[in-house]
Motif scaffolding. Structure first.
Motif, PDB file in Angstrom:
ATOM      1  N   VAL A 105      -1.602   7.155   4.138  1.00 44.35           N
ATOM      2  CA  VAL A 105      -0.285   6.794   3.333  1.00 44.35           C
ATOM      3  C   VAL A 105       0.664   7.585   2.388  1.00 44.35           C
ATOM      4  O   VAL A 105      -0.186   8.707   2.455  1.00 44.35           O
ATOM      5  CB  VAL A 105       0.177   5.368   2.868  1.00 44.35           C
ATOM      6  N   PHE A 106       1.855   7.949   3.397  1.00 48.29           N
ATOM      7  CA  PHE A 106       2.513   9.539   2.213  1.00 48.29           C
ATOM      8  C   PHE A 106       3.804   8.647   1.962  1.00 48.29           C
ATOM      9  O   PHE A 106       4.336   8.004   2.273  1.00 48.29           O
ATOM     10  CB  PHE A 106       2.550  10.151   3.119  1.00 48.29           C
ATOM     11  N   ASP A 107       4.317   9.426   0.870  1.00 46.10           N
ATOM     12  CA  ASP A 107       5.471   8.350   0.483  1.00 46.10           C
ATOM     13  C   ASP A 107       5.856   9.080  -1.050  1.00 46.10           C
ATOM     14  O   ASP A 107       5.392  10.031  -1.584  1.00 46.10           O
ATOM     15  CB  ASP A 107       5.787   7.507  -0.286  1.00 46.10           C
ATOM     16  N   MET A 108       7.326   9.886  -0.817  1.00 45.69           N
ATOM     17  CA  MET A 108       8.012  10.796  -2.433  1.00 45.69           C
ATOM     18  C   MET A 108       7.595  10.191  -3.331  1.00 45.69           C
ATOM     19  O   MET A 108       7.256  11.111  -4.343  1.00 45.69           O
ATOM     20  CB  MET A 108       9.328  11.672  -2.073  1.00 45.69           C
ATOM     21  N   ALA A 109       7.740   8.924  -3.331  1.00 42.19           N
ATOM     22  CA  ALA A 109       7.416   8.744  -4.330  1.00 42.19           C
ATOM     23  C   ALA A 109       5.538   8.098  -4.831  1.00 42.19           C
ATOM     24  O   ALA A 109       4.871   7.123  -3.686  1.00 42.19           O
ATOM     25  CB  ALA A 109       8.274   6.582  -4.987  1.00 42.19           C
ATOM     26  N   GLU A 110       5.267   8.882  -5.495  1.00 45.99           N
ATOM     27  CA  GLU A 110       3.524   9.293  -5.484  1.00 45.99           C
ATOM     28  C   GLU A 110       3.077   7.746  -5.782  1.00 45.99           C
ATOM     29  O   GLU A 110       1.804   7.704  -5.205  1.00 45.99           O
ATOM     30  CB  GLU A 110       3.251  10.158  -6.168  1.00 45.99           C
ATOM     31  N   ALA A 111       3.247   7.162  -6.397  1.00 45.35           N
ATOM     32  CA  ALA A 111       2.682   5.973  -7.745  1.00 45.35           C
ATOM     33  C   ALA A 111       2.682   4.799  -6.462  1.00 45.35           C
ATOM     34  O   ALA A 111       1.486   4.477  -6.284  1.00 45.35           O
ATOM     35  CB  ALA A 111       3.567   6.296  -8.255  1.00 45.35           C
ATOM     36  N   ARG A 112       3.641   5.212  -5.739  1.00 46.65           N
ATOM     37  CA  ARG A 112       3.526   3.593  -5.207  1.00 46.65           C
ATOM     38  C   ARG A 112       2.873   4.116  -3.665  1.00 46.65           C
ATOM     39  O   ARG A 112       2.670   2.769  -3.401  1.00 46.65           O
ATOM     40  CB  ARG A 112       5.584   3.149  -4.701  1.00 46.65           C
ATOM     41  N   ALA A 113       2.920   5.250  -3.027  1.00 44.42           N
ATOM     42  CA  ALA A 113       2.365   5.242  -1.858  1.00 44.42           C
ATOM     43  C   ALA A 113       0.140   5.174  -2.628  1.00 44.42           C
ATOM     44  O   ALA A 113      -0.354   4.365  -1.879  1.00 44.42           O
ATOM     45  CB  ALA A 113       2.200   6.276  -1.445  1.00 44.42           C
ATOM     46  N   ALA A 114       0.255   5.809  -3.457  1.00 42.51           N
ATOM     47  CA  ALA A 114      -1.107   5.247  -4.716  1.00 42.51           C
ATOM     48  C   ALA A 114      -1.613   3.495  -4.663  1.00 42.51           C
ATOM     49  O   ALA A 114      -2.861   3.525  -4.049  1.00 42.51           O
ATOM     50  CB  ALA A 114      -1.342   6.014  -5.434  1.00 42.51           C
ATOM     51  N   ASP A 115      -0.422   3.313  -4.681  1.00 42.65           N
ATOM     52  CA  ASP A 115      -0.848   1.619  -5.191  1.00 42.65           C
ATOM     53  C   ASP A 115      -1.106   0.726  -3.815  1.00 42.65           C
ATOM     54  O   ASP A 115      -2.139   0.004  -3.427  1.00 42.65           O
ATOM     55  CB  ASP A 115       0.757   0.997  -5.802  1.00 42.65           C
ATOM     56  N   VAL A 116      -0.606   1.266  -3.108  1.00 43.52           N
ATOM     57  CA  VAL A 116       0.010   0.756  -1.475  1.00 43.52           C
ATOM     58  C   VAL A 116      -1.428   1.203  -0.730  1.00 43.52           C
ATOM     59  O   VAL A 116      -2.290   0.148   0.094  1.00 43.52           O
ATOM     60  CB  VAL A 116       0.738   1.294  -0.292  1.00 43.52           C
ATOM     61  N   ALA A 117      -2.557   2.145  -0.846  1.00 43.16           N
ATOM     62  CA  ALA A 117      -3.455   2.258  -0.834  1.00 43.16           C
ATOM     63  C   ALA A 117      -4.867   1.860  -1.064  1.00 43.16           C
ATOM     64  O   ALA A 117      -5.620   1.645  -0.698  1.00 43.16           O
ATOM     65  CB  ALA A 117      -3.343   4.556  -0.576  1.00 43.16           C
ATOM     66  N   ALA A 118      -4.365   1.671  -2.802  1.00 43.72           N
ATOM     67  CA  ALA A 118      -5.360   1.024  -3.358  1.00 43.72           C
ATOM     68  C   ALA A 118      -5.167  -0.798  -2.896  1.00 43.72           C
ATOM     69  O   ALA A 118      -6.714  -1.012  -2.816  1.00 43.72           O
ATOM     70  CB  ALA A 118      -4.941   0.584  -4.930  1.00 43.72           C
TER      71      ALA A 118
END
Length: 278
Positions: free
Chosen positions: A157-170
């Motif tokens: 996943v990629f998002d400009m909101a890096e923390a949100r992308a990291a949460d989804v990936a986790a």
């Protein structure tokens, strides 16, 4: 023939900000006519600041079938839903809500169901593919989880909101499917999804770098207007299978109709095409 609105007509709303890009009002109203349902679909532009007040007030409408929820309200609307589905809780967003007998909202998220269903209806497999989803808002997160559930080998996943992308990936990783944050680059992926709003405007840049795009990959977009975005046009020219956003929408309408209580009739993508063309 134009829809005749009567005192018995039920209202299905679609909320978003912006709202002019949505296709739902024309599709749903045509389907209501085709299936003999006394209802209309109305676009409602609601700002983020006004969302909670709107949802609270909408509970008072007794002829309200419910709401389709679109950008940017899918995650925020979940907090107003007393009875979300397990899928909505897992994804953290809703795209359909209705008022229950107790006066509280119930909700579900059907974007992922529609996305995977649209691909499979066109003979495309998800199983074993390495997927990239760009955009981790409500629709992107729903698609990412649905792709994982359908048997993808990996979901990045990629998002400009890096923390949100990291949460989804986790969270996807906890399902047992490998997941990570990646760049918005086609790289070695063979299922690539733009789940961001990028592409709605004529001067929008490509949301994904296609320099390394492999022929034979699947490239999909959630944008419905224009139907063939710059991303899809470029991918098609490179020999890829492309899926416009209309297929995701059409493939989930039957599930939406059931959620809103519009039982009976024909709600298939084929029926939609015939109703809209009529």
């Amino acid at each position: 023939m134009a829809t005749q609105i009567t005192g018995s007509t039920r209202i299905l709303g679609i909320i978003g900000d912006p709202i002019r890009q949505v296709r739902a009002p024309e599709v749903w109203t045509a389907m209501f006519q085709r299936n003999g349902v006394d209802a209309v679909c109305i676009p409602m532009q609601v700002t983020a600041a006004g969302l909670n007040a709107f949802l609270e007030g909408a509970k008072a409408l007794r002829n309200f079938a419910g709401l389709i929820v679109t950008i940017p309200h899918k995650p925020a609307s979940l907090s107003q839903v007393a009875s979300p589905s397990a899928r909505a809780r897992h994804v953290g967003a809703v795209n359909v809500i209705r008022v229950q007998d107790d006066g509280q909202w119930a909700g579900d998220i059907l974007d992922g169901v529609g996305f995977v269903g649209g691909l499979k209806a066109r003979g495309q497999r998800v199983e074993g593919r390495k997927a990239l989803v760009v955009g981790t808002g409500g629709v992107g997160t729903a698609i990412a989880f649905a792709i994982a559930e359908a048997g993808a080998a990996e979901v990045a996943v990629f998002d400009m909101a890096e923390a949100r992308a990291a949460d989804v990936a986790a969270r996807i990783g906890k399902t047992g499917v490998p997941s990570r944050v990646a760049a918005a680059d086609a790289g070695d992926f063979d299922l690539i999804v733009n789940a961001s709003p990028m592409g709605m405007k004529p001067d929008d840049p490509l949301p994904i770098n296609l320099d390394r795009l492999k022929p034979g990959s699947i490239v999909a977009d959630v944008v419905v207007h224009p139907r063939m975005t710059k991303l899809l046009t470029a991918a098609h020219e490179r020999g890829c299978f492309v899926q416009p956003g209309t297929h995701m929408m059409d493939a989930q309408i039957a599930s939406m109709a059931s959620f809103f209580g519009f039982e009976g009739g024909a709600w298939s993508p084929e029926a939609i095409a015939q109703a809209v063309a009529a």
